[in-house]
Design a protein around this motif. Structure first.
Motif, PDB file in Angstrom:
ATOM      1  N   LYS A   1       0.828  -1.209   0.000  1.00 61.61           N
ATOM      2  CA  LYS A   1       0.000   0.000   0.000  1.00 61.61           C
ATOM      3  C   LYS A   1       0.859   1.254   0.000  1.00 61.61           C
ATOM      4  N   GLU A   2       1.947   1.230   0.768  1.00 62.41           N
ATOM      5  CA  GLU A   2       2.852   2.384   0.786  1.00 62.41           C
ATOM      6  C   GLU A   2       3.489   2.599  -0.580  1.00 62.41           C
ATOM      7  N   MET A   3       3.868   1.507  -1.230  1.00 65.38           N
ATOM      8  CA  MET A   3       4.466   1.628  -2.559  1.00 65.38           C
ATOM      9  C   MET A   3       3.457   2.158  -3.571  1.00 65.38           C
ATOM     10  N   GLN A   4       2.235   1.695  -3.472  1.00 64.43           N
ATOM     11  CA  GLN A   4       1.201   2.171  -4.397  1.00 64.43           C
ATOM     12  C   GLN A   4       0.942   3.662  -4.236  1.00 64.43           C
ATOM     13  N   GLN A   5       1.051   4.161  -3.010  1.00 59.81           N
ATOM     14  CA  GLN A   5       0.729   5.561  -2.741  1.00 59.81           C
ATOM     15  C   GLN A   5       1.912   6.497  -2.950  1.00 59.81           C
ATOM     16  N   SER A   6       3.136   5.949  -2.982  1.00 58.78           N
ATOM     17  CA  SER A   6       4.327   6.780  -3.118  1.00 58.78           C
ATOM     18  C   SER A   6       4.601   7.107  -4.581  1.00 58.78           C
ATOM     19  N   HIS A   7       5.571   7.981  -4.789  1.00 62.82           N
ATOM     20  CA  HIS A   7       5.918   8.431  -6.143  1.00 62.82           C
ATOM     21  C   HIS A   7       7.275   7.919  -6.606  1.00 62.82           C
ATOM     22  N   CYS A   8       8.157   7.581  -5.665  1.00 63.01           N
ATOM     23  CA  CYS A   8       9.502   7.138  -6.043  1.00 63.01           C
ATOM     24  C   CYS A   8      10.091   6.275  -4.932  1.00 63.01           C
ATOM     25  N   LEU A   9      10.716   5.184  -5.309  1.00 60.10           N
ATOM     26  CA  LEU A   9      11.424   4.312  -4.367  1.00 60.10           C
ATOM     27  C   LEU A   9      12.907   4.644  -4.437  1.00 60.10           C
ATOM     28  N   ILE A  10      13.541   4.812  -3.277  1.00 62.86           N
ATOM     29  CA  ILE A  10      14.983   5.067  -3.223  1.00 62.86           C
ATOM     30  C   ILE A  10      15.676   3.899  -2.533  1.00 62.86           C
ATOM     31  N   LEU A  11      16.706   3.370  -3.187  1.00 66.07           N
ATOM     32  CA  LEU A  11      17.558   2.343  -2.596  1.00 66.07           C
ATOM     33  C   LEU A  11      19.003   2.801  -2.805  1.00 66.07           C
ATOM     34  N   ASN A  12      19.654   3.152  -1.709  1.00 69.03           N
ATOM     35  CA  ASN A  12      20.962   3.816  -1.771  1.00 69.03           C
ATOM     36  C   ASN A  12      22.076   2.908  -1.256  1.00 69.03           C
ATOM     37  N   SER A  13      21.985   1.615  -1.532  1.00 66.54           N
ATOM     38  CA  SER A  13      22.868   0.616  -0.930  1.00 66.54           C
ATOM     39  C   SER A  13      24.302   0.694  -1.439  1.00 66.54           C
ATOM     40  N   ASN A  14      25.229   0.308  -0.565  1.00 64.96           N
ATOM     41  CA  ASN A  14      26.632   0.200  -0.957  1.00 64.96           C
ATOM     42  C   ASN A  14      26.886  -1.080  -1.739  1.00 64.96           C
ATOM     43  N   ILE A  15      26.104  -2.119  -1.476  1.00 67.42           N
ATOM     44  CA  ILE A  15      26.200  -3.398  -2.188  1.00 67.42           C
ATOM     45  C   ILE A  15      24.839  -4.063  -2.092  1.00 67.42           C
ATOM     46  N   GLU A  16      24.454  -4.806  -3.111  1.00 65.26           N
ATOM     47  CA  GLU A  16      23.194  -5.549  -3.110  1.00 65.26           C
ATOM     48  C   GLU A  16      23.362  -6.825  -3.923  1.00 65.26           C
ATOM     49  N   ASN A  17      22.481  -7.778  -3.684  1.00 62.94           N
ATOM     50  CA  ASN A  17      22.395  -8.966  -4.521  1.00 62.94           C
ATOM     51  C   ASN A  17      21.282  -8.738  -5.531  1.00 62.94           C
TER      52      ASN A  17
END
Length: 386
Positions: A280-296
């Motif tokens: 629900k939060e994702m549906q209502q938001s405008h942009c997702l931020i992921l600022n990770s130093n490393i990810e899989n």
């Protein structure tokens, strides 16, 4: 095609002590059970029991058997715990065979330590196994990386992977890292699953432009960098926007936000929320931020895209495999200026992102039905060991 019986041995899996432990593995199991009968066995140590306890849950083609066993302490206790782990696991597998017969194959999720049981099954019952690796340790960046593991663990991991019929990875990045550091093995990329019953396009948005971050809030997610960039963004643009953060309620970041002078009206720490509430939060938001130093291969990116949510993310690990120029802006890790620029770009050009189209395209990559078909095709390629 007829349904096959597949035995899953999962090193991580949701349980009564940690409902998020390997929840992405559970979603893979739910997807696989669309076309096959999946039986999951997971062992979980516990300090509040004297012997063993178990839970068995069955829904449709998926059965989950979670066995809890006493956790030891001290050197002797840890040794006894290891012996108990393998004894209980072998007994559970033997019980499965007695009741259901030999499975078509064994599917290991996270080879350490469940893969050791798959080796035993292969020797005893002549049943082949395949491995899906989710563990993002195959680098020198995370604190708990492959080079911190004892030599015998690295050698056993290599042996488990080399003896498998197929190696599946949730990102090509981790497959290449395994090949470079552990074992030379051809791999198949099968991404994480998104439950599109929850994560889907809505079109209903917050009245204020909303940047959203979802993670476990550990240091590698670089939430500090997000807060610093958001403060600069506010000061330069002074828009009526908000930053919503979902994850472990870490008061360190709340104190950091106060130190930076971010107005409380522009910031919302929600803590951990249920899976459907994240959607629900994702549906209502405008942009997702992921600022990770490393990810899989972060699940939140697939979830956000299935909601039609454009993404700002760092160009690390498997992230570039999940996004493109139509649905995201990639930035360099640990670069606040890059992040501020991306936030401005997305804020100013938000209407150029077609959320409905992004959602439909993402479903073709992450939905249960798509992942089920990929896994089913792999299972049909596996033949019994001669």
């Amino acid at each position: 095609m007829s349904r096959k019986n597949i035995l899953w041995l999962a090193s991580w899996y949701p349980n009564r002590y940690d409902k998020f432990n390997g929840d992405f593995i559970q979603r893979h199991a739910q997807a696989a059970s669309i076309d096959n009968d999946i039986y999951v066995i997971h062992l979980q140590d516990a300090i509040d029991i004297s012997g063993t306890d178990e839970e068995v849950n069955t829904q449709g083609g998926l059965t989950e058997k979670i066995i809890y066993y006493k956790k030891g302490s001290g050197i002797l206790g840890k040794l006894v715990k290891q012996i108990r782990f393998f004894t209980i696991y072998k007994n559970a597998i033997n019980e499965y065979v007695q009741k259901h017969g030999l499975p078509h194959c064994v599917h290991v999720h996270v080879p350490w330590k469940a893969g050791l049981l798959a080796l035993w099954v292969k020797r005893k019952y002549r049943v082949p196994y395949l491995v899906t690796e989710h563990w993002g340790i195959y680098n020198d960046i995370v604190e708990d990386n492959i080079f911190t593991k004892p030599l015998y663990v690295r050698k056993l991991l290599a042996h488990i992977i080399n003896e498998s019929e197929r190696l599946i990875t949730v990102s090509a990045f981790i497959g290449k890292c395994i090949n470079n550091l552990i074992a030379s093995k051809e791999f198949i990329f099968v991404p994480n699953v998104v439950n599109t019953n929850y994560f889907k396009f809505s079109g209903q948005k917050y009245k204020r432009f909303t940047f959203l971050h979802v993670s476990n809030m550990v240091e590698l997610k670089n939430v500090n960098g997000i807060l610093q960039a958001f403060k600069i963004f506010l000061d330069e643009k002074n828009p009526n926007v908000q930053l919503v953060l979902i994850g472990n309620q870490n008061y360190f970041y709340e104190k950091k936000a106060i130190e930076l002078g971010i107005p409380s009206r522009n910031l919302n720490f929600k803590g951990e929320v249920l899976y459907d509430e994240v959607a629900k939060e994702m549906q209502q938001s405008h942009c997702l931020i992921l600022n990770s130093n490393i990810e899989n291969s972060p699940c939140v990116i697939g979830e956000g895209l299935c909601c039609g949510l454009p993404v700002i993310a760092t160009r690390v690990g498997g992230i570039p495999e999940l996004v493109n120029e139509v649905n995201s802006i990639l930035i360099e890790p640990q670069n606040i200026d890059n992040l501020v620029f991306a936030m401005k770009e997305l804020y100013n050009n938000y209407l150029s992102f077609d959320g409905r189209s992004m959602s439909e395209n993402a479903k073709q990559m992450f939905s249960c039905e798509i992942i089920s078909k990929k896994l089913n095709d792999i299972y049909w390629q596996i033949e019994k060991v001669n």
